[in-house]
Design an enzyme around this catalytic site. Sequence first.
Site, PDB file in Angstrom:
ATOM      1  N   PHE A 143       0.856  -1.193   0.000  1.00 26.54           N
ATOM      2  CA  PHE A 143       0.000   0.000   0.000  1.00 26.54           C
ATOM      3  C   PHE A 143       0.885   1.234   0.000  1.00 26.54           C
ATOM      4  O   PHE A 143       1.737   1.393   0.864  1.00 26.54           O
ATOM      5  CB  PHE A 143      -0.927   0.032   1.217  1.00 26.54           C
ATOM      6  CG  PHE A 143      -1.860   1.210   1.187  1.00 26.54           C
ATOM      7  CD1 PHE A 143      -2.996   1.181   0.397  1.00 26.54           C
ATOM      8  CD2 PHE A 143      -1.585   2.362   1.916  1.00 26.54           C
ATOM      9  CE1 PHE A 143      -3.852   2.282   0.330  1.00 26.54           C
ATOM     10  CE2 PHE A 143      -2.436   3.472   1.856  1.00 26.54           C
ATOM     11  CZ  PHE A 143      -3.572   3.420   1.067  1.00 26.54           C
ATOM     12  N   ASP A 228       9.109   2.802   1.616  1.00 24.65           N
ATOM     13  CA  ASP A 228       7.931   3.563   2.046  1.00 24.65           C
ATOM     14  C   ASP A 228       7.800   3.346   3.548  1.00 24.65           C
ATOM     15  O   ASP A 228       7.317   2.313   3.997  1.00 24.65           O
ATOM     16  CB  ASP A 228       6.699   3.050   1.291  1.00 24.65           C
ATOM     17  CG  ASP A 228       5.404   3.710   1.773  1.00 24.65           C
ATOM     18  OD1 ASP A 228       5.437   4.408   2.811  1.00 24.65           O
ATOM     19  OD2 ASP A 228       4.367   3.507   1.115  1.00 24.65           O
ATOM     20  N   LYS A 257       2.657   9.573   8.427  1.00 23.97           N
ATOM     21  CA  LYS A 257       1.770   9.292   9.576  1.00 23.97           C
ATOM     22  C   LYS A 257       2.198   9.887  10.931  1.00 23.97           C
ATOM     23  O   LYS A 257       1.618  10.842  11.388  1.00 23.97           O
ATOM     24  CB  LYS A 257       1.532   7.794   9.683  1.00 23.97           C
ATOM     25  CG  LYS A 257       0.649   7.286   8.531  1.00 23.97           C
ATOM     26  CD  LYS A 257       0.166   5.889   8.753  1.00 23.97           C
ATOM     27  CE  LYS A 257      -0.991   5.531   7.856  1.00 23.97           C
ATOM     28  NZ  LYS A 257      -0.649   5.063   6.511  1.00 23.97           N
TER      29      LYS A 257
END
Length: 407
Positions: A143, A228, A257
Amino acid sequence: MDNKLSEIIDLDKKYYLNTFGDRTPVCFERGEGIYLYGTDGEKYTDFFAGIAVNALGHGNPAVVNAIKEQADKLIHCSNLYYIESQARLAQLICENSCAERVFFCNSGAEANEGAMKLARAYYKKRDGNDTKKNTFICLNKSFHGRTITTATATGQDKYKQPYTPLTPGFVHVDINDIEQLEKAIDDTVCAVILEPIQGESGVYPLDFEYARRVRELCNEKDILLIFDEVQTGVGRTGRLFGYQYLGVEPDIFTLAKALGGGVPIGCVCARGDVVNGFAPGDHGTTFGGNPLACAAAYASLKTIIDMNLAENAERMGNKITELMYSIYDNSAIRQVRHAGLMIGIELSVPIAAAVRKELFDMHYLVGSVGDSILRVLPPLIITEQDCVDFKNAFKLAVRKASVYAHC
Ligand SMILES: *Cc1c(COP(=O)(O)O)cnc(C)c1O
């Protein structure tokens, strides 16, 4: 349901695009530490941390004060000018990681877009505009975000299917299969993009040996390695960055995040020659790295480093895993996968949504993936007692959910 909550739900149903369907019926008004308080006046224990965002929990005084002080002085100004909190945050990240230079944006997807642009631009600058090196190798079940290009990089059809045609130049291979990766390499490949631990699809870590081999292959074949770290970064895995957990340094990594302590910010981090990929004008942003977001991120990251919360994440992650296996006797748990406090609990029966609902009824917030995986992402500040309390709630939730499943 209290009146305020039902009013908010009505407004959402009427005016918000229906991307989130029926949300969990609660609206939080306030948070403190690992607790959230709803309009219903009830207290909830947050073991999801806004999807790995609230690493310091809620209302951390250092973060709140940094935001207040910066808001009083200056919220935004353009990147046409020098920005103090941006420069200091860049220094803090580089001095605590393998990064030599960074670029700030506003989200994880945007950070990954930036990383991919940097990789392509690097080879264009180095080898000329007609270089063939522009393909990205990504993993199935990965993702990377929801823009069209990051959805293309994402290895799950459900995120791309409505948005074709996709961005050209992406191939996908299975996680931890070095032969597949090797076969996918040709002279058009510019970068391999990996999550050190796949989060969104259910917490699947890279094997250490696989990660080491990928790094070697990238070196041999003149390919960039991009991690990532939007989810694995900033202490979550028990190390400050997921690449440290793996023991393999990428050329580029991305953060988002947990970086801003709850304020939106993303970051492209780079080292080595690839930092020369961007020349003035090649990339930019209006909001990215603005004074407010960087002040919040500086306070948050500094606190995480100074309190050694990565180490706490490692200890507490081990503790929760051990406690989960101690309820193994009920045979509902097939496997617990984790790195630090990035935890996936795979059940042996497809009742993940029901367990999540039972936990919510006991005022615990967790996530679920598919039919059988619970995703647990507590703030990095949790204590052993919090782990024990969670285990007891989890055990009860599984028992209740299994009873209903058998009815
Ligand atoms: C959440 C996430 C993203 C997307 O971040 P946004 O801020 O939602 O754009 C990208 N990559 C990984 C690994 C993520 O966990």
